[in-house]
Design an enzyme around this catalytic site. Structure first.
Site, PDB file in Angstrom:
ATOM      1  N   ASN A  15       0.862  -1.181   0.000  1.00 41.25           N
ATOM      2  CA  ASN A  15       0.000   0.000   0.000  1.00 41.25           C
ATOM      3  C   ASN A  15       0.900   1.234   0.000  1.00 41.25           C
ATOM      4  OD1 ASN A  15      -1.808   2.056   0.564  1.00 41.25           O
ATOM      5  ND2 ASN A  15      -2.342   1.315   2.620  1.00 41.25           N
ATOM      6  N   TRP A  16       0.995   1.865  -1.148  1.00 43.41           N
ATOM      7  CA  TRP A  16       1.912   3.006  -1.281  1.00 43.41           C
ATOM      8  C   TRP A  16       1.345   4.289  -0.661  1.00 43.41           C
ATOM      9  CZ3 TRP A  16       3.896   2.494  -7.080  1.00 43.41           C
ATOM     10  CH2 TRP A  16       4.602   1.298  -7.196  1.00 43.41           C
ATOM     11  N   LYS A  17       0.087   4.260  -0.273  1.00 45.31           N
ATOM     12  CA  LYS A  17      -0.560   5.440   0.323  1.00 45.31           C
ATOM     13  C   LYS A  17      -0.364   6.658  -0.588  1.00 45.31           C
ATOM     14  CE  LYS A  17      -0.172   3.216   4.759  1.00 45.31           C
ATOM     15  NZ  LYS A  17      -0.078   3.304   6.197  1.00 45.31           N
ATOM     16  N   HIS A 100      -9.482   1.076   4.859  1.00 47.03           N
ATOM     17  CA  HIS A 100      -8.212   1.222   5.583  1.00 47.03           C
ATOM     18  C   HIS A 100      -8.437   2.142   6.783  1.00 47.03           C
ATOM     19  CE1 HIS A 100      -4.121   2.420   6.541  1.00 47.03           C
ATOM     20  NE2 HIS A 100      -3.732   1.318   5.926  1.00 47.03           N
ATOM     21  N   GLU A 102      -6.862   4.534   7.844  1.00 46.00           N
ATOM     22  CA  GLU A 102      -6.680   5.963   7.530  1.00 46.00           C
ATOM     23  C   GLU A 102      -7.927   6.518   6.841  1.00 46.00           C
ATOM     24  OE1 GLU A 102      -2.922   5.436   5.543  1.00 46.00           O
ATOM     25  OE2 GLU A 102      -2.036   4.895   7.473  1.00 46.00           O
ATOM     26  N   GLU A 172      -5.330  -5.132  10.625  1.00 45.97           N
ATOM     27  CA  GLU A 172      -4.318  -4.100  10.844  1.00 45.97           C
ATOM     28  C   GLU A 172      -4.612  -3.343  12.139  1.00 45.97           C
ATOM     29  OE1 GLU A 172      -2.284  -2.925   6.921  1.00 45.97           O
ATOM     30  OE2 GLU A 172      -3.951  -1.576   7.246  1.00 45.97           O
ATOM     31  N   GLY A 178       2.585   2.065  10.845  1.00 43.37           N
ATOM     32  CA  GLY A 178       3.537   3.163  10.707  1.00 43.37           C
ATOM     33  C   GLY A 178       4.260   3.523  11.991  1.00 43.37           C
ATOM     34  N   SER A 218       3.496  -2.261  10.349  1.00 42.23           N
ATOM     35  CA  SER A 218       4.940  -2.311  10.572  1.00 42.23           C
ATOM     36  C   SER A 218       5.574  -3.637  10.156  1.00 42.23           C
ATOM     37  CB  SER A 218       5.276  -1.968  12.039  1.00 42.23           C
ATOM     38  OG  SER A 218       4.897  -0.628  12.326  1.00 42.23           O
ATOM     39  N   GLY A 239       2.871  -1.237   4.297  1.00 47.75           N
ATOM     40  CA  GLY A 239       2.857   0.193   3.978  1.00 47.75           C
ATOM     41  C   GLY A 239       4.267   0.686   3.713  1.00 47.75           C
ATOM     42  N   GLY A 240       4.891   1.267   4.732  1.00 48.16           N
ATOM     43  CA  GLY A 240       6.207   1.907   4.587  1.00 48.16           C
ATOM     44  C   GLY A 240       7.238   1.072   3.835  1.00 48.16           C
TER      45      GLY A 240
END
Ligand code: PGA
Length: 260
Positions: A15-17, A100, A102, A172, A178, A218, A239-240
């Protein structure tokens, strides 16, 4: 039921956000493709920002690297400023992340909205990756099971049982996203078991056994093996680390642990 008796293909999604515009996204996807080569035992999905999806599609089409969107609206078209429709994603994406944390947290998405989107995804032959997860306050107050139950029952109601193999659920925990503080594989597996038990109640054991349930929060190349080693965890939503070459290592380690 553990669900571990059913063979499910592990899935690692990146997930590149809100990172990587079209040119950067295309170049990064091309480098991942070149590094990964063919690896049939693990499904790999890249989820760029919507505006970068066509550029990534141009370099990944014909490969076994799949594409996903990070969100969509449930309507097909109309006066919904700023939204992306399932019709626009068809032909470019196979997957779409929905709900998600977010989206739920910053944009007020409710279980009801996520459910309408999930139904729309199924209706348009897009495979939803539906996210659920508790806040730290929920976990500390022993409310994890209650929160997950509400989210699963609300977000995943009324789906076609015979096509449940197209559904991916991402567990999640919000406190792990993150933060560099991943859940332990055992904590993740405990909640994954709750999710699968809920799906069994809702759809029966056979259909529920086909749903892939990932862990997210993470995930790195250093900890993926612990999650992948659990037969009930079917991969990860990353993610990251999905913005780095580390993503390739995460996929490789998953393949090594889960086997062919
Ligand atoms: P993270 O994000 O890997 O950076 O924790 C996971 C996610 O939000 O899907």
């Amino acid at each position: 039921m553990s669900g571990s008796t059913v063979r499910r293909v592990p899935i690692i999604a990146g997930n590149w956000k809100m990172n990587l515009g079209p040119t950067e996204a295309r170049d990064f996807a091309a480098s991942i493709l070149a590094d990964l080569g063919s690896l049939p035992s693990v499904e790999r999905v890249l989820c760029p920002p919507a505006i970068s999806i066509p550029a990534v599609h141009a370099v990944t089409s014909g490969s076994d690297l799949r594409l996903g969107a990070q969100n969509m609206y449930f309507e097909e078209k109309g006066a919904y400023t700023g939204e992306i429709s399932p019709l626009m994603l068809q032909g470019l994406c196979e997957y779409v992340i929905l709900g998600h944390s977010e989206r739920r947290g910053y944009f007020g998405e409710t279980d009801e909205l996520v459910n309408r989107k999930a139904l729309s995804a199924f209706a348009h032959r897009l495979r939803p990756i539906v996210c659920v997860g508790e806040r730290l306050e929920d976990r500390d107050a022993n409310l994890t099971e209650r929160v997950i139950t509400t989210q699963v029952q609300g977000s995943l109601a009324g789906l076609p049982a015979e096509r449940l193999g197209e559904l991916v659920v991402a567990y999640e925990p919000i406190w792990a996203i993150g933060t560099g503080r991943a859940a332990t594989a055992q904590d993740a597996a405990d909640v994954v078991a709750i999710i699968r038990a809920l799906l069994v109640e809702m759809y029966g054991a056979v259909a529920a056994g086909q749903v892939r349930v990932q862990y997210g929060g993470s995930v790195t190349a250093a900890n993926i093996a612990e999650f992948a080693a659990n037969p009930d965890i079917d991969g990860a939503l990353v993610g990251g680390a999905s913005l780095k070459p580390e993503f390739v290592e995460i996929v490789r380690k998953t393949a090594a642990v889960k086997g062919a």
